[in-house]
Write a protein that holds these residues in place. Structure first.
Motif, short mmCIF file in Angstrom:
data_model
loop_
_atom_site.label_atom_id
_atom_site.label_comp_id
_atom_site.label_asym_id
_atom_site.label_seq_id
_atom_site.Cartn_x
_atom_site.Cartn_y
_atom_site.Cartn_z
N UNK A 1 0.81 -1.21 0.00
CA UNK A 1 0.00 0.00 0.00
C UNK A 1 0.85 1.26 0.00
N UNK A 2 0.27 2.33 -0.49
CA UNK A 2 0.88 3.66 -0.43
C UNK A 2 1.12 4.01 1.04
N UNK A 3 2.17 4.74 1.31
CA UNK A 3 2.48 5.14 2.69
C UNK A 3 1.35 5.94 3.30
N UNK A 4 1.23 5.83 4.62
CA UNK A 4 0.26 6.58 5.44
C UNK A 4 -1.19 6.20 5.19
N UNK A 5 -1.42 5.00 4.68
CA UNK A 5 -2.78 4.48 4.54
C UNK A 5 -3.09 3.72 5.83
N UNK A 6 -4.24 4.03 6.41
CA UNK A 6 -4.67 3.32 7.61
C UNK A 6 -5.36 2.02 7.19
N UNK A 7 -5.16 0.98 7.97
CA UNK A 7 -5.82 -0.30 7.71
C UNK A 7 -6.80 -0.56 8.85
#
Length: 143
Positions: free
Chosen positions: A116-122
């Protein structure tokens, strides 16, 4: 006569202003807006990203909080390998737009956090995140 009436109506709409509901949007009282992305085609993804951008332009980035929750085929939005889409996501992130990935979708599609792209919350479940945001007063927009 009918054409004149139509022209006058259109002219009036051209300069019509949006009347804000109370309380008006501000830094202390931003509009809270959540968008889902569930489709994986470019048109659907770009439509949501453009809609979020338009909302932010209208209110001003300091007067709105936007969250975009990606699940099902929409998870494609958050993949590093999707270079053109990733550029748009990163651009919106600079204005503090939240991007949220569905953990259930990731598990099903065997997507790892590092994909995932950085700083994406899961979160555990994207759809549940939508429900919870709605219950907290976020406005759900499905363009």
């Amino acid at each position: 006569m009918k054409k004149l009436l139509i022209l006058l109506t259109l002219w009036g709409l051209l300069f019509a202003d949006t009347e804000f509901a109370e309380p008006k949007p501000s830094i202390d009282n931003p509009r809270l807006i959540v968008f889902p992305i569930t489709q994986g085609d470019d048109e659907s993804i770009n439509h949501v990203l453009s809609s979020a951008n338009n909302v932010m332009k209208f209110y001003g980035p300091e007067n709105v909080q936007i969250a975009i929750i990606c699940y099902s085929k929409g998870i494609r939005t958050l993949l590093k390998k999707e270079k053109k889409i990733a550029v748009r996501v990163r651009s919106l992130q600079t204005y503090d737009v939240e991007f949220i990935a569905c953990g259930n979708t990731m598990r099903t599609l065997k997507i790892k956090p590092e994909d995932l792209i950085e700083d994406v919350e899961i979160v555990t479940a994207g759809i549940v995140e939508l429900v919870e945001r709605d219950l907290k007063g976020w406005i759900y927009i499905r363009p």
